[in-house]
Design a protein around this motif. Structure first.
Motif, mmCIF file in Angstrom:
data_model
loop_
_atom_site.group_PDB
_atom_site.id
_atom_site.type_symbol
_atom_site.label_atom_id
_atom_site.label_comp_id
_atom_site.label_asym_id
_atom_site.label_seq_id
_atom_site.Cartn_x
_atom_site.Cartn_y
_atom_site.Cartn_z
ATOM 1 N N ASN A 137 -3.455 6.875 18.743
ATOM 2 C CA ASN A 137 -3.967 7.227 17.414
ATOM 3 C C ASN A 137 -5.401 6.714 17.227
ATOM 4 O O ASN A 137 -6.276 7.455 16.765
ATOM 5 C CB ASN A 137 -3.035 6.630 16.360
ATOM 6 C CG ASN A 137 -3.063 7.461 15.109
ATOM 7 O OD1 ASN A 137 -2.951 8.690 15.178
ATOM 8 N ND2 ASN A 137 -3.269 6.808 13.965
ATOM 9 N N ASP A 138 -5.615 5.450 17.587
ATOM 10 C CA ASP A 138 -6.965 4.866 17.445
ATOM 11 C C ASP A 138 -7.989 5.650 18.259
ATOM 12 O O ASP A 138 -9.100 5.921 17.780
ATOM 13 C CB ASP A 138 -6.970 3.406 17.920
ATOM 14 C CG ASP A 138 -6.280 2.500 16.905
ATOM 15 O OD1 ASP A 138 -5.905 3.015 15.830
ATOM 16 O OD2 ASP A 138 -6.117 1.304 17.209
ATOM 17 N N ALA A 139 -7.616 5.969 19.505
ATOM 18 C CA ALA A 139 -8.553 6.674 20.383
ATOM 19 C C ALA A 139 -8.907 8.032 19.790
ATOM 20 O O ALA A 139 -10.088 8.422 19.753
ATOM 21 C CB ALA A 139 -7.933 6.840 21.764
ATOM 22 N N LEU A 140 -7.896 8.753 19.286
ATOM 23 C CA LEU A 140 -8.177 10.086 18.732
ATOM 24 C C LEU A 140 -8.964 9.982 17.422
ATOM 25 O O LEU A 140 -9.821 10.833 17.133
ATOM 26 C CB LEU A 140 -6.867 10.847 18.507
ATOM 27 C CG LEU A 140 -6.180 11.294 19.820
ATOM 28 C CD1 LEU A 140 -4.846 11.940 19.541
ATOM 29 C CD2 LEU A 140 -7.077 12.249 20.610
ATOM 30 N N GLN A 141 -8.706 8.930 16.659
ATOM 31 C CA GLN A 141 -9.503 8.712 15.439
ATOM 32 C C GLN A 141 -10.970 8.507 15.814
ATOM 33 O O GLN A 141 -11.869 8.980 15.126
ATOM 34 C CB GLN A 141 -8.987 7.478 14.671
ATOM 35 C CG GLN A 141 -7.676 7.668 13.936
ATOM 36 C CD GLN A 141 -7.787 8.620 12.749
ATOM 37 O OE1 GLN A 141 -8.875 9.082 12.398
ATOM 38 N NE2 GLN A 141 -6.637 8.942 12.133
ATOM 39 N N MET B 266 -11.621 6.216 25.874
ATOM 40 C CA MET B 266 -11.405 4.979 26.647
ATOM 41 C C MET B 266 -11.438 3.725 25.779
ATOM 42 O O MET B 266 -11.074 2.646 26.225
ATOM 43 C CB MET B 266 -12.472 4.847 27.740
ATOM 44 C CG MET B 266 -12.162 5.686 28.948
ATOM 45 S SD MET B 266 -13.473 5.608 30.127
ATOM 46 C CE MET B 266 -13.438 3.921 30.590
ATOM 47 N N ARG B 267 -11.891 3.881 24.552
ATOM 48 C CA ARG B 267 -12.109 2.695 23.722
ATOM 49 C C ARG B 267 -10.825 1.979 23.336
ATOM 50 O O ARG B 267 -10.816 0.794 23.082
ATOM 51 C CB ARG B 267 -12.866 3.084 22.439
ATOM 52 C CG ARG B 267 -14.343 3.212 22.680
ATOM 53 C CD ARG B 267 -15.088 3.308 21.370
ATOM 54 N NE ARG B 267 -16.348 4.004 21.542
ATOM 55 C CZ ARG B 267 -17.435 3.471 22.064
ATOM 56 N NH1 ARG B 267 -17.415 2.231 22.461
ATOM 57 N NH2 ARG B 267 -18.543 4.179 22.204
ATOM 58 N N SER B 268 -9.739 2.715 23.232
ATOM 59 C CA SER B 268 -8.491 2.065 22.798
ATOM 60 C C SER B 268 -7.306 2.561 23.626
ATOM 61 O O SER B 268 -7.287 3.728 24.053
ATOM 62 C CB SER B 268 -8.267 2.366 21.317
ATOM 63 O OG SER B 268 -6.992 1.919 20.925
#
Ligand SMILES: Nc1ncnc2c1ncn2[C@@H]1O[C@H](COP(=O)(O)OP(=O)(O)OP(=O)(O)O)[C@@H](O)[C@H]1O
Length: 560
Positions: free
Chosen positions: A498-502, A492-494
C-alpha cells in the motif's frame, strides 16, 4: 692467459727432464725387452700431465668465454630474422624424417590483431582434460563472483588426448617473439618509447601424420563444439570495457562479470513489442546459412532510442541474458584514432554484443576531426592526455565507425550484435540511420499501463495481480509522462504494498500538477506575445511542459 696441461709452459719453467734408461744386462731376452722398454721410455715423459680440478675449471672457463664471445658477435652480425631462419632450417633437418605432424595454434590470428578461435577453443577444451596423469602443474584462479575456477597452463605443460583411436599430444608454450614494437606499430612514433619483448602464447598439437585428415576434419571441429558447449553451460557472462593502455598505445578490454538480472520477463514493455524483439533475435541466431547465402556479414544492428530511464540499458542486458552473449561496452572517448577503433573492434569475438551508448554525442567525433589542426598545435585530448599533440592525423572519425558497421571491416567476426543507444534520435547523423546500418529501431517509451502492471508484479509480487489503487494510478499513467525508472524507484521505497503504491500515486499527481502549471505558464507567454507584438522573445523554446522534456545530462563520459 690461462695455461692448461696441454699447452706449452712459460719459458721460465724448467724443461721436463727424462730419467736415463737403466743399464743393459747380459741376458739376451732380458736385453731385448729392456731395449724395447727403453725405446718406449724415451718417447713418453716420466710424469704425464695431471687433470686437477682447477685446471679443468680453467679450461671450461676459457671455452665458455670463447663461446659467449662468439655468440654475441654472431648476434650482432646476423640479424634476428636471419638467425630465426637458420634455426628453422636446422630444425627442419631434424624434423625431416619425423612421422609426426605438429600444428601450432597461436593466440592471435595471422594478422596479429584478432584472436585465434582455435586457441580459445583449445584452452577451454584442455581445461576439461586436466585430470589426465600427464598434467603436473596448472595455474588456477577464481574471483569471488566466478562460478567456476579458471584454469591456465604453465609453459611446457603437456596433455595427452585420444580421439577415435588417434593419440594426440597437446603442449602449451609461451615465447618471447622478439624485441621491438608489436606488429602494426612498427612505424608508430607515438607507440611508446620503451621497446620491450612481447610474448606469444601457443598450443602445439602433435599426432601421426597419417591421421591428418581425421584431426583436421573431425577432431578440431569436435574441440570447437565442446568449447561452445562448455562456454554456454558454465561460464559467467562478461561485461567488457576499454581498460588499460599499453606502452605501445594499444588499448585492451577489461572484463568483469555481468550479473545484470534484467530479462525480457522483468522488462516493463508491452508484451507484443517484447515478442517482436525476441523473435528477431532468435531468427538472427538461426540464420547463419542464410546470411552466408545472401552474402551479408552475420551481424545485426539495433538502435534503441527514448528518454533517459526508459530501459535502454535494461533491454541490452535482457538481450545478453537471452542469447548468452557477452557485452562489449565501447566508450569512444577512450580512443584516439580510427586505427585504434579498428583494432579494438576486430578484437571483439563472436557471440557478443557491442554497445555504444549515447551515440548522438558522436558529434564529438566530427569535432575532433575538424579540430585536428588545433590539437596538433599543443591541444590536449578530451581525457586529458597529450596524445593528439604527437599524432595530428588521422583522428577518430564517424566514417571509421560506419565502415566497421557495414563496410569491409564488418565481415571481420561473426554472430555479433551492434547496439547504439540515444536519448535524441533526431540529433543523429543521417549516415547512421541509413538503411542497412541499424536493422531495427526500437523506441523505449514512457511507462504504459501494461508496463506498470509488469513493474508492480515484479517489485511488489501482488497476489492476484490487482490492487485497489491500480485504477487511479493507471488513469494518471495515461495522461502524464513518467519513466519506468521513476516508478521503479517509488516501488522500491517500501516493502508495504500500500505504501509503495501510494508513493507512485503521489509521484504521478505531482507530475500532473507540474503539467498544469506549465500550461498556465505557456498561456501567459502567449498572452505577452499578443501584447508586445513584434518583440523577439528569447528563451521561449526553453519553456517546458513537464520535467521529462528538460534536456538531461547524459551519464556517458563521451558527452563532455
Ligand atoms: N522498461 C523498464 N523495465 C524495467 N525496469 C526499467 C525499465 N526502464 C527503466 N527501468 C529501471 O530503471 C533503471 C534505469 O534504467 P535504464 O538504465 O535501463 O534506462 P536507460 O534508458 O538506459 O537510461 P539512460 O538513457 O540514462 O542510460 C533500471 O535499473 C531499471 O531498474
Amino acid at each position: 692467459m690461462i695455461y692448461s696441461n696441454f699447452t706449452k709452459p712459460p719459458f721460465h719453467t724448467p724443461p721436463l727432464s727424462f730419467p736415463s734408461p737403466p743399464p743393459p744386462r747380459n741376458h739376451s731376452a732380458t736385453a731385448t725387452a729392456t731395449t724395447a722398454a727403453a725405446t718406449m721410455y724415451s718417447y713418453f715423459p716420466a710424469q704425464l700431465p695431471t687433470f686437477t680440478p682447477s685446471s679443468l675449471f680453467a679450461t671450461y672457463a676459457s671455452i665458455s668465454a670463447m663461446v659467449m664471445l662468439l655468440r654475441s658477435v654472431l648476434n650482432d652480425v646476423i640479424p634476428y630474422p636471419a638467425r630465426a631462419y637458420i634455426f628453422s632450417l636446422v630444425c627442419s633437418l631434424f624434423r625431416f624424417r619425423s612421422s609426426k605432424l605438429t600444428l601450432v595454434i597461436e593466440e592471435t590470428n595471422g594478422t596479429g590483431i584478432g584472436r585465434n578461435h582455435y586457441y580459445d577453443a583449445a584452452e577451454l577444451y584442455l581445461a576439461t582434460k586436466v585430470t589426465t596423469p600427464s598434467t603436473d602443474r596448472l595455474k588456477i584462479s577464481k574471483s569471488s563472483r566466478d562460478k567456476s575456477p579458471t584454469i591456465r597452463f604453465e609453459p611446457g605443460e603437456q596433455i595427452n588426448d585420444c580421439y577415435e583411436g588417434v593419440h594426440l599430444r597437446w603442449r602449451f608454450g609461451c615465447l618471447e617473439s622478439g624485441k621491438g614494437r608489436p606488429r602494426g606499430f612498427e612505424d608508430d612514433p607515438d607507440s611508446g618509447g620503451a621497446v620491450s619483448a612481447f610474448k606469444t602464447r601457443f598450443f602445439e598439437l602433435s599426432f601421426d601424420k597419417e591421421f591428418r585428415s581425421t584431426v583436421m576434419n573431425s577432431y578440431l571441429p569436435y574441440v570447437e563444439a565442446k568449447y561452445k558447449t562448455v562456454k554456454e553451460e558454465d561460464r559467467d557472462l562478461k561485461l567488457y570495457t576499454l581498460g588499460h593502455r599499453s606502452s605501445y598505445g594499444n588499448v585492451f578490454w577489461d572484463a568483469t562479470n555481468l550479473d545484470h538480472p534484467s530479462t525480457f520477463d522483468t522488462l516493463a514493455m508491452d508484451p507484443d513489442r517484447k515478442e517482436v524483439i525476441k523473435d528477431d533475435l532468435n531468427r538472427f541466431i538461426r540464420r547463419r546459412e542464410f546470411y552466408r547465402r545472401v552474402g551479408r556479414a552475420w551481424k545485426r544492428g539495433y538502435l534503441l532510442f527514448g528518454p533517459p530511464g526508459t530501459g535502454k540499458s535494461s533491454l541490452i542486458a535482457a538481450m545478453a541474458n537471452h542469447l548468452r552473449f557477452d557485452i562489449y561496452d565501447l566508450q569512444l572517448t577512450n580512443l584516439m584514432r580510427d586505427s585504434e577503433l579498428r583494432r579494438v573492434l576486430v578484437s571483439i569475438p563472436s557471440r557478443s554484443i557491442l554497445v555504444i551508448e549515447d551515440i548522438d554525442c558522436t558529434v564529438e567525433i566530427k569535432d575532433r576531426r575538424n579540430n585536428s589542426h588545433h590539437s596538433s598545435t599543443g591541444g590536449s585530448s578530451p581525457n586529458g592526455s597529450n596524445h593528439y599533440s604527437k599524432n595530428p592525423e588521422p583522428q577518430l572519425s564517424l566514417s571509421g565507425l560506419l565502415n566497421f558497421i557495414d563496410g569491409l571491416w564488418s565481415s571481420c567476426g561473426d554472430e555479433r550484435l551492434i547496439v547504439f543507444t540515444t536519448n535524441h534520435k533526431d540529433k543523429l547523423d543521417p549516415a547512421l540511420l541509413r538503411p542497412g546500418r541499424m536493422d531495427m529501431h526500437i523506441e523505449m517509451s514512457y511507462l504504459t499501463v501494461q508496463g506498470f502492471r509488469i513493474l508492480a508484479s515484479n517489485y511488489l509480487d501482488i497476489k492476484g495481480g490487482y490492487h485497489k489503487l491500480f485504477d487511479e494510478i493507471e488513469q494518471l499513467i495515461d495522461t502524464v509522462k513518467v519513466t519506468p525508472a521513476q516508478v521503479a524507484e517509488e516501488l522500491m521505497r517500501s516493502e508495504d504494498i500500500n505504501d509503495a503504491l501510494q508513493g507512485v500515486l503521489k509521484l504521478l499527481k505531482g507530475k500532473e500538477k507540474e503539467n498544469k502549471e506549465a500550461v498556465v505558464k505557456v498561456e501567459g507567454v502567449d498572452a505577452n506575445l499578443d501584447v508586445n507584438e513584434g518583440t523577439e522573445i528569447e528563451g521561449t523554446s526553453k519553456v517546458t511542459f513537464n520535467n521529462d522534456a528538460k534536456p538531461q545530462p547524459s551519464k556517458s563520459s563521451f558527452c563532455s
